[in-house]
Design an enzyme around this catalytic site. Structure first.
Site, mmCIF file in Angstrom:
data_model
loop_
_atom_site.group_PDB
_atom_site.id
_atom_site.type_symbol
_atom_site.label_atom_id
_atom_site.label_comp_id
_atom_site.label_asym_id
_atom_site.label_seq_id
_atom_site.Cartn_x
_atom_site.Cartn_y
_atom_site.Cartn_z
ATOM 1 N N GLY A 292 0.786 -1.235 0.000
ATOM 2 C CA GLY A 292 0.000 0.000 0.000
ATOM 3 C C GLY A 292 0.814 1.278 0.000
ATOM 4 N N GLY A 336 3.959 -3.445 -3.804
ATOM 5 C CA GLY A 336 3.793 -3.755 -5.226
ATOM 6 C C GLY A 336 4.063 -2.502 -6.028
ATOM 7 N N ARG A 337 3.060 -1.614 -6.024
ATOM 8 C CA ARG A 337 3.124 -0.367 -6.789
ATOM 9 C C ARG A 337 4.416 0.426 -6.544
ATOM 10 N NH1 ARG A 337 -1.788 2.277 -7.852
ATOM 11 N NH2 ARG A 337 -2.632 0.979 -6.194
ATOM 12 N N CYS A 405 -12.974 0.454 -29.054
ATOM 13 C CA CYS A 405 -14.341 0.847 -29.341
ATOM 14 C C CYS A 405 -15.083 1.006 -28.011
ATOM 15 C CB CYS A 405 -14.965 -0.236 -30.193
ATOM 16 S SG CYS A 405 -16.357 0.381 -31.077
ATOM 17 N N GLU A 406 -14.812 2.116 -27.356
ATOM 18 C CA GLU A 406 -15.317 2.342 -25.997
ATOM 19 C C GLU A 406 -15.052 3.822 -25.693
ATOM 20 O OE1 GLU A 406 -16.246 0.015 -23.241
ATOM 21 O OE2 GLU A 406 -16.600 1.980 -22.348
ATOM 22 N N TYR A 434 0.481 -2.138 -12.321
ATOM 23 C CA TYR A 434 -0.941 -2.308 -12.653
ATOM 24 C C TYR A 434 -1.287 -1.776 -14.045
ATOM 25 C CZ TYR A 434 -1.066 -3.237 -7.650
ATOM 26 O OH TYR A 434 -0.812 -3.755 -6.403
HETATM 27 N N1 LLP Z 1 -0.806 -7.208 -0.548
HETATM 28 C C1 LLP Z 1 -2.096 -7.452 -0.781
HETATM 29 C C2 LLP Z 1 -2.761 -8.486 -0.011
HETATM 30 C C3 LLP Z 1 -2.796 -6.720 -1.745
HETATM 31 O O1 LLP Z 1 -4.084 -6.970 -1.936
HETATM 32 C C4 LLP Z 1 -2.115 -5.730 -2.492
HETATM 33 C C5 LLP Z 1 -2.809 -4.972 -3.535
HETATM 34 C C6 LLP Z 1 -0.755 -5.518 -2.233
HETATM 35 C C7 LLP Z 1 -0.123 -6.266 -1.241
HETATM 36 C C8 LLP Z 1 0.071 -4.508 -2.981
HETATM 37 O O2 LLP Z 1 -0.404 -3.239 -2.798
HETATM 38 P P1 LLP Z 1 0.446 -1.997 -3.387
HETATM 39 O O3 LLP Z 1 1.747 -1.937 -2.632
HETATM 40 O O4 LLP Z 1 0.671 -2.265 -4.823
HETATM 41 O O5 LLP Z 1 -0.419 -0.849 -3.158
HETATM 42 N N2 LLP Z 1 -5.443 -2.381 -9.542
HETATM 43 C C9 LLP Z 1 -5.321 -1.369 -8.526
HETATM 44 C C10 LLP Z 1 -4.528 -1.862 -7.345
HETATM 45 C C11 LLP Z 1 -5.136 -3.046 -6.670
HETATM 46 C C12 LLP Z 1 -4.314 -3.459 -5.481
HETATM 47 C C13 LLP Z 1 -4.744 -4.761 -4.979
HETATM 48 N N3 LLP Z 1 -3.984 -5.265 -3.898
HETATM 49 C C14 LLP Z 1 -4.650 -0.142 -9.129
HETATM 50 O O6 LLP Z 1 -4.343 -0.166 -10.321
HETATM 51 O O7 LLP Z 1 -4.480 0.858 -8.461
#
Ligand code: LLP
Length: 475
Positions: A292, A336-337, A405-406, A434
């Site tokens: 997050g 992740g991000r 097409c959207e 993502y």
């Molecule tokens: N751990 C769990 C259990 C998660 O569900 C997620 C993200 C992460 C770690 C990694 O979170 P991050 O560090 O990337 O914020 N598609 C959406 C993001 C969905 C995130 C889902 N879970 C977007 O494009 O913003």
């Protein structure tokens, strides 16, 4: 955007410059952050790794992005492997520094997943969180150690559970009681003991966008602490054959710019674990607090100091656990991000320009929601530059429209461009997370390739999909 205006933040070991950077600001940041190995770049920095060459072209690690677009075609995901590695090193070092040697970083594969990514993780001593058998399959095919995989997901199928168990993955993050039963049955059948974490929802609203809030009681993920369901599932798991309960997992959401939600999460979890200890006699040895950590997509996003967020969380958590007479568990995080977003840019070729007098201007590109669905889904904002004249200030607003097409297929709106023409190259920044992982084949569009730049050299890591790939499953 004014010439010579430096808009900056320091995050994940990177310097963020929108325009020509000021040495004062850059040097100040470098001096204050001595635990991060910040690359020193030239004066024309946008991000630490982006610059503009004498032809006015946008460069990544001094490689001309317009030339790379010519070499590999567009749309093209271009990613800076050095930035990814630096981010992973930053997370690992700050975790060990703040939480001790037992701390671990599990990269959230969902942000960006392909074989080379797992090779990088292995080399950087980073573990991985996976959400499907396919992510696990990708990791294993890249030679990734299964013991370092944590298998997530709120609806794992029996086949996936069996696949993961048979491939000896380290841990499951168990979402619900049904899944727990299935894992136990599979583990007993295969005569093994499967290590698990139990995913709980701490009831925290992290003030981010709705689609990525996961810590509230009303969530499809995990068992709520508030309703007593979390305690119940821990009790059940402790009695289940074939299961070893190693710890607890909680992820409160994404794009969290403040530290406070993490401090609250630490308190709620400490309180919960104290209750578990007194009622079940079980003490948690692993506490995974999720991902997050935020990313700055545009200059309007606030800046955040992730190392500081983690240090403050660590101090707070240690105190909270000590007050409740709990042993400090090994703490895991799942970024992740923040590990990959700023490493990536997407290059598009403009296909057509349309001006509707009194309404708006469109620049239509050869990609769109198929390679980046985030504007269509969340109205996520991006920084867009003209890669072939990156220093030029725009003077006309454009909607960057995709090829599908959207009507909602847009990448960004109100982007100031200077006289864009067909075949010009547009660069959308901060697309490492993502984007590729959420790409689709809508309109049977072929997915774009990924080129990584490592130490100044470009490597094709995911080739462009072909029409043969597109019909490969059709019978
Ligand atoms: N751990 C769990 C259990 C998660 O569900 C997620 C993200 C992460 C770690 C990694 O979170 P991050 O560090 O990337 O914020 N598609 C959406 C993001 C969905 C995130 C889902 N879970 C977007 O494009 O913003």
């Amino acid at each position: 955007m004014k010439q010579n205006e430096a808009v900056f933040s320091e995050m994940s070991g990177q310097l963020f410059y929108r325009k020509i950077g000021s040495r004062y600001i850059r040097d100040k940041i470098i001096m204050e952050k001595n635990y991060i190995d910040v690359q020193k770049g030239n004066e024309n920095m946008l991000y630490s790794n982006l610059s503009i060459n004498e032809s006015g072209h946008l460069c990544m690690q001094n490689q001309d992005t317009v030339e790379l677009a010519g070499k590999y075609g567009t749309p093209l995901y271009l990613m800076d492997e050095n930035v990814i590695r630096n981010n992973l090193r930053m997370f690992r070092s700050i975790m060990k520094h703040s939480f001790g040697n037992q701390a671990e970083v599990f990269y959230a594969s969902k942000a960006l997943c392909f074989k080379q990514m797992y090779r990088i993780l292995s080399e950087e001593n980073i573990c991985a969180d996976a959400v499907s058998a396919s992510e696990i399959y990708t990791a294993l095919h890249a030679g990734f150690d299964p013991e370092k995989i944590l298998f997530h997901g709120s609806a794992k199928t029996r086949d996936e559970i069996q696949y993961a168990i048979r491939n000896h993955i380290g841990y499951f993050a168990v979402d619900n009681a049904e899944e727990l039963k299935r894992i136990s049955q599979c583990a007993v059948h295969d005569n093994i003991t499967q290590k698990i974490l139990i995913r709980v929802t701490p009831g925290i609203d992290p003030h981010t966008f709705e689609a990525v809030k996961t810590g509230k009681v009303d969530s499809k993920f995990g068992a709520a602490i508030e309703t007593g369901q979390a305690l119940q599932i821990v009790e059940e798991a402790l009695r289940m054959p074939g299961i070893k309960v190693s710890g607890i997992h909680s992820h409160i959401g994404s794009q969290i710019f403040e530290t406070e939600p993490y401090l609250k999460e630490a308190d709620v979890l400490a309180e919960f674990l104290a209750r578990v200890k007194s009622e079940c006699g079980w003490e948690c040895s692993i506490l995974d607090i999720g991902g997050g950590f935020p990313v700055r997509y545009t200059e309007d996003d606030p800046s955040a100091d992730i190392p500081k967020m983690l240090q403050e969380t660590a101090e707070h958590m240690k105190q909270s656990f000590a007050e409740k007479n709990l042993k400090m568990p090994s703490v895991w995080i799942e970024p992740g991000r923040s590990a990959v977003a700023a490493a990536g840019i997407t290059l598009y070729s403009v296909q057509s320009i349309k001006r509707i007098p009194g309404y708006r201007n469109y620049a239509a590109v050869d990609g769109g929601m198929t390679d980046n669905p985030r504007y269509a889904l969340y109205r996520s904002l991006y920084t867009v530059l003209q890669a072939d004249c990156a220093e030029t200030e725009g003077n006309e607003p454009f909607t960057i429209a995709g090829r599908c097409c959207e009507s909602g297929d847009k990448i960004a709106e109100n982007i100031m461009l200077k006289d864009p023409k067909p075949d010009d190259i547009l660069a959308v920044l901060c697309t490492g997370a993502y984007n590729y992982s959420m790409a689709s084949n809508y309109n049977r569009v072929c997915r774009a390739p990924i080129v990584l730049i490592h130490n100044g050299i470009d490597h094709l890591c995911v080739r462009r999909e072909t029409v043969e790939d597109i019909i490969a499953c059709d019978l």
